[in-house]
Design an enzyme around this catalytic site. Structure first.
Site, PDB file in Angstrom:
ATOM      1  N   TYR A 149     -15.887  -4.384  10.552  1.00  0.00           N
ATOM      2  CA  TYR A 149     -16.823  -5.249   9.832  1.00  0.00           C
ATOM      3  C   TYR A 149     -17.512  -6.225  10.786  1.00  0.00           C
ATOM      4  O   TYR A 149     -17.441  -7.435  10.597  1.00  0.00           O
ATOM      5  CB  TYR A 149     -16.089  -6.014   8.722  1.00  0.00           C
ATOM      6  CG  TYR A 149     -15.296  -5.108   7.839  1.00  0.00           C
ATOM      7  CD1 TYR A 149     -15.916  -4.382   6.827  1.00  0.00           C
ATOM      8  CD2 TYR A 149     -13.931  -4.927   8.038  1.00  0.00           C
ATOM      9  CE1 TYR A 149     -15.194  -3.508   6.029  1.00  0.00           C
ATOM     10  CE2 TYR A 149     -13.196  -4.052   7.242  1.00  0.00           C
ATOM     11  CZ  TYR A 149     -13.839  -3.353   6.233  1.00  0.00           C
ATOM     12  OH  TYR A 149     -13.116  -2.495   5.461  1.00  0.00           O
ATOM     13  N   TYR A 198      -8.752  -2.575  -3.224  1.00  0.00           N
ATOM     14  CA  TYR A 198      -9.234  -2.057  -1.936  1.00  0.00           C
ATOM     15  C   TYR A 198      -8.577  -0.705  -1.689  1.00  0.00           C
ATOM     16  O   TYR A 198      -7.347  -0.587  -1.764  1.00  0.00           O
ATOM     17  CB  TYR A 198      -8.916  -3.006  -0.778  1.00  0.00           C
ATOM     18  CG  TYR A 198      -9.361  -2.403   0.538  1.00  0.00           C
ATOM     19  CD1 TYR A 198     -10.707  -2.448   0.913  1.00  0.00           C
ATOM     20  CD2 TYR A 198      -8.462  -1.740   1.379  1.00  0.00           C
ATOM     21  CE1 TYR A 198     -11.142  -1.840   2.083  1.00  0.00           C
ATOM     22  CE2 TYR A 198      -8.896  -1.143   2.563  1.00  0.00           C
ATOM     23  CZ  TYR A 198     -10.231  -1.195   2.901  1.00  0.00           C
ATOM     24  OH  TYR A 198     -10.670  -0.594   4.059  1.00  0.00           O
ATOM     25  N   ASP A 249      -2.079   3.903  -4.973  1.00  0.00           N
ATOM     26  CA  ASP A 249      -2.390   3.738  -3.556  1.00  0.00           C
ATOM     27  C   ASP A 249      -1.368   2.759  -2.977  1.00  0.00           C
ATOM     28  O   ASP A 249      -1.500   1.550  -3.147  1.00  0.00           O
ATOM     29  CB  ASP A 249      -3.828   3.218  -3.419  1.00  0.00           C
ATOM     30  CG  ASP A 249      -4.216   2.930  -1.978  1.00  0.00           C
ATOM     31  OD1 ASP A 249      -3.328   2.950  -1.098  1.00  0.00           O
ATOM     32  OD2 ASP A 249      -5.407   2.661  -1.731  1.00  0.00           O
ATOM     33  N   LYS A 274      -0.579   3.498   6.745  1.00  0.00           N
ATOM     34  CA  LYS A 274      -0.232   2.259   7.448  1.00  0.00           C
ATOM     35  C   LYS A 274       1.163   2.294   8.094  1.00  0.00           C
ATOM     36  O   LYS A 274       1.300   2.839   9.180  1.00  0.00           O
ATOM     37  CB  LYS A 274      -0.446   1.069   6.515  1.00  0.00           C
ATOM     38  CG  LYS A 274      -1.957   0.814   6.289  1.00  0.00           C
ATOM     39  CD  LYS A 274      -2.280  -0.605   5.881  1.00  0.00           C
ATOM     40  CE  LYS A 274      -3.754  -0.930   6.097  1.00  0.00           C
ATOM     41  NZ  LYS A 274      -4.610  -0.798   4.909  1.00  0.00           N
TER      42      LYS A 274
HETATM   43  C1  LIG Z   1      -5.732   0.044   4.571  1.00  0.00           C
HETATM   44  C2  LIG Z   1      -5.803   0.604   3.209  1.00  0.00           C
HETATM   45  C3  LIG Z   1      -6.522   1.792   2.944  1.00  0.00           C
HETATM   46  C4  LIG Z   1      -7.322   2.505   3.994  1.00  0.00           C
HETATM   47  O1  LIG Z   1      -6.537   3.017   5.025  1.00  0.00           O
HETATM   48  P1  LIG Z   1      -7.215   3.333   6.456  1.00  0.00           P
HETATM   49  O2  LIG Z   1      -6.102   3.921   7.248  1.00  0.00           O
HETATM   50  O3  LIG Z   1      -7.737   2.035   6.984  1.00  0.00           O
HETATM   51  O4  LIG Z   1      -8.312   4.319   6.189  1.00  0.00           O
HETATM   52  C5  LIG Z   1      -6.510   2.259   1.640  1.00  0.00           C
HETATM   53  N1  LIG Z   1      -5.824   1.628   0.671  1.00  0.00           N
HETATM   54  C6  LIG Z   1      -5.135   0.510   0.890  1.00  0.00           C
HETATM   55  C7  LIG Z   1      -4.374  -0.130  -0.226  1.00  0.00           C
HETATM   56  C8  LIG Z   1      -5.099  -0.055   2.165  1.00  0.00           C
HETATM   57  O5  LIG Z   1      -4.426  -1.193   2.384  1.00  0.00           O
END
Ligand SMILES: *Cc1c(COP(=O)(O)O)cnc(C)c1O
Length: 437
Positions: A20, A152, A257, A286
């Site tokens: 960003y 997000y 997610d 992550k």
């Molecule tokens: C970081 C994140 C993503 C995206 O993952 P990237 O490896 O950066 O593409 C998707 N969902 C959540 C909840 C996240 O924290």
């Protein structure tokens, strides 16, 4: 030395995009000279080094710390076997063993695994799978996602379409972005009970929306219990149970997610366990590799896998070049086994207690609007936007690396931080806000 560092930083500002960022008005960056344990060694701009505890765990990832001997060895051993092979027509033990482990530790109904390179791609694949599922069931008009505000899910187009429309600057992409169905953000606070009036009002609103759009919706997608990069915002497990019930009632899939919340961060191995809710599709990433390499996974139920496999096309239409990269799979397996070999829940609990105690004083500061702690995540929300360079510097002078955004100064430290290091992080954040808030 400092001369060459300045040259490097000059090149950086001309050559490189950071997350960003602008290339005409780049914000300052620090050169990393090394990292070990929970500490980063940063160039101080004067020929020396400044050390700081990484209170961000490199954005949720680095749960076992840097240069962890077990993880270092896992990567080195796999390098000596082979570093990469295509996953089309070939397979390998690290992928099989990791898939087996993920199926073991995630909610019981999840039985099948798709590996990909990043969290965003795993969300792409999850959404694609949900769309293919509805087509296979003859529900061709079900092409939209239902989600809540404040979320997000990543930066590629499908994940971006389910990010909060304001935070995600959807207005920049009008016409290019799929228009999804957005419900209100769940009311704040983990502890809110199912019969709380605000929670019931939220449940009624999201139920109406689901009803209204039931012929168009393929799946519900949310971050369970804790919204991350959308605002570091915990909400009640009761809300997740409402969403599961809506999905069942209307034939939507539930995609959770857990890219940020997975692997113990909120106090349970996966955040959905707080609600006793099982998704149809799960995304992890992550901390999956302990922060060593880029890897994410999408898991799904046998019903979803069979339905899509027996549907038109007869396959899930995705297959990245670096799918199930063996180095990443090997280190992920080592990271999960290292986590499970310890009393990780006690460690996360101790970090939680340390952050609650250490950040309590921040509540009294005039600049502070709210302090919240959930699991090994501590958040201080200010009354207005953070002065990012000033806040970063003020924390660094106190031995702590943070990366605030909007009105939030927050930490999700490596699990290997000692109680003392957690106290240093909390004091560093509080002091920095006192100085620069
Ligand atoms: C970081 C994140 C993503 C995206 O993952 P990237 O490896 O950066 O593409 C998707 N969902 C959540 C909840 C996240 O924290």
């Amino acid at each position: 030395m400092s001369q060459s560092v300045n040259v490097l930083l000059q090149q950086d500002s001309e050559l490189l995009w950071h997350p960003y960022s602008s290339l005409t008005a780049p914000s300052p960056v620090r050169l990393v000279r090394g990292a070990s344990g929970v500490r980063l060694q940063l160039d101080d701009g004067a020929g020396g080094t400044v050390e700081a505890i990484d209170a961000m765990a490199s954005w949720w990832c680095m749960i076992h710390g840097y240069r962890n001997p077990v993880l270092d060895a896992a990567v080195k051993n796999q390098v000596d076997d082979f570093s990469h092979v295509m996953f089309g027509g070939l397979t390998h033990e690290p992928a099989i063993r990791l898939a087996e482990r993920l199926v073991e530790i995630t909610p019981a109904s999840l039985q099948h695994v798709f590996f990909c390179d990043s969290g965003s791609v795993s969300v792409e694949v999850a959404i694609k799978l949900a769309l293919q599922y509805q087509v296979a069931r003859g529900n061709n008009g079900r092409t939209r996602m239902l989600t809540v505000r404040g979320g997000y899910h990543g930066d590629t187009f499908a994940p971006m379409s389910v990010c909060d429309p304001v935070n995600g600057m959807h207005s920049l992409f009008t016409g290019a972005l799929k228009e999804q169905v957005f419900g209100p953000q769940p009311p704040a606070d983990f502890d809110r009970s199912a019969d709380d009036p605000e929670l019931q009002a939220w449940a009624a609103a999201i139920s109406d929306l689901a009803e209204q759009h039931s012929d168009e919706i393929a799946a519900i997608i949310v971050e369970p219990i804790l919204q991350g990069a959308g605002g570091m915002y915990p909400y009640s497990p009761a809300c997740l149970r409402v969403l599961r019930e809506l999905a069942d009632r209307h034939g939507f899939l539930l995609i959770l997610d857990e890219i940020a919340t997975g692997f113990g961060r909120t106090g349970t191995l996966f955040a959905s366990e707080h609600a006793d809710v099982e998704p149809d599709i799960l995304c992890v990433g992550k901390a999956l590799t302990g922060g060593y390499l880029t890897l994410a996974a999408m898991l799904c139920t046998t019903d979803v896998a069979r339905t899509v496999s027996d549907g038109p096309g007869g396959a899930l239409m995705h297959g990245p070049t670096f799918m199930a990269n063996p180095l990443a799979c090997a280190v992920a397996l080592a990271s999960i086994d290292l986590l499970l070999s310890q009393d990780w829940a006690a460690r996360v609990g101790a970090i939680s207690a340390g952050l609650s105690a250490g950040l309590a004083g921040a509540r009294e500061l005039p600049a502070v609007k709210d302090v919240r702690v959930l699991g090994a995540v501590g958040v201080v929300q200010l009354g207005g936007p953070v002065d990012l360079p000033r806040m970063t510097e003020a924390a660094l002078r106190r031995g702590v690396w943070v990366r605030p955004f909007r009105d939030l100064v927050y930490t999700m430290p490596p699990y290997v931080c000692t109680d003392e290091e957690i106290a240093t992080i909390a004091a560093g954040i509080t002091g920095a806000i006192e100085e620069a808030g």
